[in-house]
Design an enzyme around this catalytic site. Structure first.
Site, PDB file in Angstrom:
ATOM      1  N   SER A  40       1.374  -1.450   0.276  1.00 13.20           N
ATOM      2  CA  SER A  40       0.160  -0.088   0.174  1.00 13.20           C
ATOM      3  C   SER A  40       0.953   1.615   0.127  1.00 13.20           C
ATOM      4  CB  SER A  40      -0.838  -0.045   0.832  1.00 13.20           C
ATOM      5  OG  SER A  40      -1.844   0.888   0.767  1.00 13.20           O
ATOM      6  N   GLU A  69      -9.246  -4.911  -4.465  1.00 12.01           N
ATOM      7  CA  GLU A  69      -8.677  -3.291  -3.559  1.00 12.01           C
ATOM      8  C   GLU A  69     -10.091  -2.625  -3.175  1.00 12.01           C
ATOM      9  OE1 GLU A  69      -5.202  -3.930  -3.073  1.00 12.01           O
ATOM     10  OE2 GLU A  69      -4.481  -4.452  -3.912  1.00 12.01           O
ATOM     11  N   HIS A 129      -7.933  -4.877  -0.177  1.00 15.11           N
ATOM     12  CA  HIS A 129      -6.484  -4.519   0.112  1.00 15.11           C
ATOM     13  C   HIS A 129      -5.450  -5.199   1.261  1.00 15.11           C
ATOM     14  CE1 HIS A 129      -3.786  -0.922  -0.135  1.00 15.11           C
ATOM     15  NE2 HIS A 129      -4.080  -0.437   0.357  1.00 15.11           N
TER      16      HIS A 129
END
Length: 506
Positions: free
Chosen positions: A225, A349, A414
């Site tokens: 991320s 995600e 995610h």
């Protein structure tokens, strides 16, 4: 002195000298910060843990908002507990992380005194330490949107992975976030000091990891991320001296998020909220440096949480020193580290970026968010590297395991790949892992570790069917993107257009 007396004296002296060097147990290590004392946990008896080693001076007082300063050598360091996370931007928002999988959130306290690394390394017996080749090192940058995050997160502790393989070392860093790491204030020469923290953590690793059994020529910088965005950015920032031998970016790229506050007004506005209104640049900085960290944190968090206008944010800004506004141009001019990379994203995600409801926002909204926030920026990062012939190994993760994603719409959300990579999927979440889940986890771990061990050769493993799998360099003209955990297949090669056909500008 008679001969027999002399012989006896020399024998005693030799015995005493041999006792001066303590038996090597690998738990006492000399570093540039001082002598570090680690420990071994009974649950992973093959792993030495060193938690909370300072790599920089505490960024307090005049060092708030300033570049990190190397930690001066001091007295013994008891490295047996996680250091506090850096000051977080707090939020009352309801997400899958607050409501379903809090295992990804940080634990423990917060402090401005937070610039520490945490190390997991195999146990090395005295009889083997001179024979064993130094081990590859993975230096991990945690995510958190550049507003939060840190090393102390149960989903991302690598002890069982290191216990199982006994063939690598993992270092996880803390770095400053939100306004403490990305102040972008007038009067500051360095506006993205959080990224400078990351560089100093890498430099500390270079200077010290050999003492833990690590190979300084095989350091891989890995992140997820915002950590992945940092990793990709790092390659553009240090094209001539990357220190590291390879990069791994999970769900992030250099174009994932940057501040639009080019006028540098956000800091001035926040300064006004904490009693530092109407001052010159230098006086304003001095004033805010005197504000207690918790007061500054509360003012920032409460204002952003209120939804008031003007909106403010503190994330990396393109200063063309640490962050670049046009990475494509920089790549084409060769201003990027010439080292290989693994880059990829997850199939769903978007589930990590929506307000939480049991039903979710619907497939179309999830897909649109997946593409716009993560998948397409990663695709651009991959395409930049492909244009100039840098070896890149691309993946998409599609795993949907009920113990990690117990709510139907979550899927391969995610961060969902991290428990499989760190080896926490079977102990920190909801129920046992399936045999297929173990197969996917061990396969991904083996590929990441193969890459860190020999980046120039590319990831290579033996599959569960005793076949050799060589991950090909990504090419947009061939089926060369690895798709993990789709259907009942651990991995398969697919076309990158599975993602890129729905992106613009690629």
């Amino acid at each position: 002195m008679h001969f027999k007396q002399l012989l006896l004296f020399l024998t005693v002296l030799a015995h005493d000298v041999s006792c001066w060097e303590p038996s090597f147990d690998g738990l006492t290590v000399e570093t540039t910060a001082g002598q570090v004392q680690g420990f071994i946990n009974s649950s992973t008896p093959g792993v030495r843990q060193f938690l909370g080693i300072p790599y920089a001076e505490a960024p307090l007082g005049a060092l708030r908002f300033a570049p990190p300063q190397p930690k001066k050598k001091g007295g013994p360091i008891k490295a047996t507990a996680f250091a506090p996370s850096c000051m977080q931007q707090l939020s009352n928002a309801s997400t899958i992380y607050t409501e379903v999988v809090p295992q990804f959130l940080i634990n423990g306290g917060q402090s401005e005194d937070c610039l520490y690394v945490h190390i997991w390394a195999p146990v090395v017996k005295d009889s083997h330490r001179r024979k064993r080749r130094p081990l590859p090192v993975l230096v991990y940058i945690p995510g958190g949107g550049f507003t939060g995050g840190g090393a102390d997160s149960v989903a991302k502790i690598p002890d069982t992975w290191v216990q199982r393989t006994q063939s690598h070392i993992v270092v996880i860093m803390n770095y400053r976030v939100n306004v403490f790491g990305f102040p972008n204030a007038k009067g500051l020469e360095n506006r993205n000091v959080g990224l400078l923290d990351q560089r100093m953590a890498v430099e500390w690793t270079r200077d010290n990891i050999a003492a833990f059994g690590g190979d300084t020529s095989r350091i891989t910088l890995w992140g997820q991320s915002a950590g992945a965005a940092s990793v990709d950015t790092y390659g553009y920032t240090y094209p001539e001296d990357p220190i590291v031998s390879s990069l791994i970016a999970d769900s992030g790229s250099a174009t994932i998020r940057s501040s639009a506050d080019y006028a540098q007004t956000n800091f001035t506005f926040l300064a006004g909220l904490v009693g530092c209104r109407g001052l010159s640049s230098d006086a304003g900085l001095a004033c805010v440096r005197d504000v207690p960290a918790v007061t500054l944190q509360s003012a920032l968090s409460n204002y952003i949480g209120s939804g008031a206008r003007p909106s403010i944010a503190f994330v990396p800004v393109s200063d063309n020193v640490t962050v670049f506004s046009n990475t494509t141009d920089r790549a084409l001019r060769g201003l990027v580290a010439k080292i290989p990379a693994i880059m990829g994203s997850n199939e769903n995600e978007g589930a990590g970026f929506v307000p939480f409801t049991l039903a979710g926002p619907g497939a179309a909204a999830l897909f649109a968010l997946t593409q716009s926030i993560i998948a397409c920026p990663v695709g651009l990062g991959v395409r930049n590297r492909e244009r100039i012939g840098l070896p890149t190994y691309r993946y998409q993760y599609a795993g949907n395991f009920s113990n990690l994603a117990p709510v139907a719409f979550m899927g391969a959300y995610h961060s969902a790949e991290l428990p499989l990579l760190f080896g926490t999927h079977d102990r920190e979440f909801y129920g046992p892992s399936t045999p297929f889940e173990y197969d996917v986890s061990h396969t991904m771990q083996a590929l990441w570790l193969s890459f860190a061990s020999n980046p120039s050769a590319g990831p290579v493993i033996a599959t569960s069917r005793r076949q050799r799998f060589e991950w090909p360099e990504y090419s947009s003209d061939t089926d060369s993107m690895v798709l993990f955990a789709s259907g009942d297949r651990v991995l398969q090669l697919v076309d990158g257009d599975r993602i890129d056909a729905n992106c613009t500008g690629l």
